[in-house]
Design a protein around this motif. Structure first.
Motif, PDB file in Angstrom:
ATOM      1  N   CYS A  46      -7.153  -0.523  -5.531  1.00 47.39           N
ATOM      2  CA  CYS A  46      -7.963   0.692  -5.619  1.00 47.39           C
ATOM      3  C   CYS A  46      -7.143   1.926  -5.259  1.00 47.39           C
ATOM      4  O   CYS A  46      -6.244   1.876  -4.419  1.00 47.39           O
ATOM      5  CB  CYS A  46      -9.172   0.607  -4.686  1.00 47.39           C
ATOM      6  N   HIS A  47      -7.502   3.051  -5.903  1.00 44.95           N
ATOM      7  CA  HIS A  47      -6.960   4.362  -5.557  1.00 44.95           C
ATOM      8  C   HIS A  47      -8.050   5.153  -4.845  1.00 44.95           C
ATOM      9  O   HIS A  47      -9.201   5.202  -5.306  1.00 44.95           O
ATOM     10  CB  HIS A  47      -6.533   5.126  -6.804  1.00 44.95           C
ATOM     11  N   ALA A  70      -7.460   6.218 -12.791  1.00 43.64           N
ATOM     12  CA  ALA A  70      -8.304   5.131 -12.308  1.00 43.64           C
ATOM     13  C   ALA A  70      -8.125   3.884 -13.166  1.00 43.64           C
ATOM     14  O   ALA A  70      -8.232   3.934 -14.396  1.00 43.64           O
ATOM     15  CB  ALA A  70      -9.766   5.568 -12.304  1.00 43.64           C
ATOM     16  N   GLY A  86      -8.671   8.986  -3.559  1.00 46.32           N
ATOM     17  CA  GLY A  86      -8.054  10.265  -3.857  1.00 46.32           C
ATOM     18  C   GLY A  86      -7.820  11.165  -2.662  1.00 46.32           C
ATOM     19  O   GLY A  86      -8.398  10.990  -1.573  1.00 46.32           O
ATOM     20  N   GLY A 143      -4.554   9.003  -1.116  1.00 47.13           N
ATOM     21  CA  GLY A 143      -3.987  10.333  -1.230  1.00 47.13           C
ATOM     22  C   GLY A 143      -3.935  11.035   0.109  1.00 47.13           C
ATOM     23  O   GLY A 143      -4.475  10.554   1.121  1.00 47.13           O
ATOM     24  N   LYS A 157      -3.829   2.584  -2.789  1.00 47.66           N
ATOM     25  CA  LYS A 157      -3.182   3.886  -2.681  1.00 47.66           C
ATOM     26  C   LYS A 157      -4.166   4.898  -2.110  1.00 47.66           C
ATOM     27  O   LYS A 157      -5.278   5.047  -2.625  1.00 47.66           O
ATOM     28  CB  LYS A 157      -2.673   4.357  -4.042  1.00 47.66           C
ATOM     29  N   SER A 214      -7.018  12.442 -10.821  1.00 46.08           N
ATOM     30  CA  SER A 214      -7.407  11.282 -10.017  1.00 46.08           C
ATOM     31  C   SER A 214      -8.362  10.368 -10.763  1.00 46.08           C
ATOM     32  O   SER A 214      -8.438   9.167 -10.477  1.00 46.08           O
ATOM     33  CB  SER A 214      -8.047  11.746  -8.699  1.00 46.08           C
ATOM     34  N   ASP A 232     -12.171   2.941  -7.835  1.00 44.29           N
ATOM     35  CA  ASP A 232     -11.369   4.091  -7.453  1.00 44.29           C
ATOM     36  C   ASP A 232     -12.269   5.258  -7.054  1.00 44.29           C
ATOM     37  O   ASP A 232     -13.341   5.464  -7.640  1.00 44.29           O
ATOM     38  CB  ASP A 232     -10.457   4.514  -8.598  1.00 44.29           C
ATOM     39  N   CYS A 247       0.836  -1.199   0.000  1.00 48.79           N
ATOM     40  CA  CYS A 247       0.000   0.000   0.000  1.00 48.79           C
ATOM     41  C   CYS A 247       0.875   1.255   0.000  1.00 48.79           C
ATOM     42  O   CYS A 247       1.998   1.254   0.497  1.00 48.79           O
ATOM     43  CB  CYS A 247      -0.914   0.019   1.224  1.00 48.79           C
TER      44      CYS A 247
END
Length: 255
Positions: free
Chosen positions: A157-158, A249, A160, A142, A140, A245, A174, A121
């Motif tokens: 998954c991201h 994705a 933001g 932000g 990840k 962002s 995401d 991560c």
């Protein structure tokens, strides 16, 4: 500063003023920065680097081997910045050779009781993971991300910057920057306006982000069409962050 019942490997590198509580175990290849306080019954395994003023409460497990069945004992790492708070029962795992080989955590984060951070991560700074939040591998986050209690994030998954998830959210896609989500499966519910106002975002930025959000979520446009229209209308850095962002994705965005 080190309790007589604690076990600290001679190869560990602790700043002179680090405190270690009763029955804690600190392995080789562990580095702990100045001003840090390690509570009782904590296990820290290396290779792990903890920055200055790290605070770890009882029964946390930091830098342990990951739970990926492909992991075969490679010397992967966990690296954290400064001023992180790790509450009771938190588990933070090192990376895998299949990805970056490192789990990376920024500074000033709060990991509430029993939160879990999986292998590889990447977590920014000033994030809050409430009680029992679970991050699968390769996630990840932000900066300034907030995840409500019992939320779970799918691998890769991201999530933001300045985004927020309500408690119990199941996040499989995401989440764009600045967006607030909730539910199972998670759905978008507008911008994280309270958080953005608290952090001093200008009225101009909030207005532009609100219009950008509507283009993506309310106008019936494809994502590509919405982003093209946003780029045409706005040049603010906050909007550029929102657009970026979405562009990165890889699992589609939470709608």
């Amino acid at each position: 500063m080190i309790h007589p019942t604690a076990l600290v490997d001679p190869a560990a590198r602790l700043a002179d003023d680090v405190e270690v509580g009763p029955f804690s175990v600190i392995g080789a290849d562990v580095e702990i920065g100045p001003g840090s306080k390690i509570g009782p019954h904590v296990v820290i395994k290396g290779p792990t680097v903890l920055g200055a003023r790290t605070r770890i409460f009882q029964f946390a497990s930091v830098g342990e081997d990951c739970q990926d069945k492909k992991y075969a004992g490679e010397p992967t790492r966990l690296v954290m910045g400064d001023d992180n708070v790790i509450r009771e029962g938190v588990t933070l795992h090192r990376g895998t050779s299949q990805d970056r080989g490192e789990t990376t955590i920024g500074s000033r984060n709060l990991f509430m009781a029993y939160a879990h951070v999986g292998h590889d991560c990447v977590i920014g700074s000033d994030c809050i993971l409430a009680n029992q939040v679970t991050l699968a591998g390769h996630v990840k986050l932000g900066d300034f991300a907030i995840l409500g209690g019992l939320s779970a994030v799918h691998q890769f998954c991201h999530f933001g910057t300045h985004a927020m998830a309500g408690g119990g959210s199941i996040i499989t896609k995401d989440t764009p920057a600045f967006v607030m989500i909730n539910g199972n499966p998670a759905e978008a519910h507008g911008l994280n306006l309270v958080g953005l106002k608290r952090r001093g975002f200008s009225r101009e930025a909030l207005k532009a982000l609100g219009e950008s959000y509507k283009l993506v979520y309310r106008q019936g446009l494809t994502v590509e069409q919405a982003l093209a229209e946003i780029r045409r209308r706005f040049e603010l850095p906050e909007v550029a962050t929102f657009v970026a962002s979405i562009e990165v994705a890889s699992r589609g965005i939470t709608r």
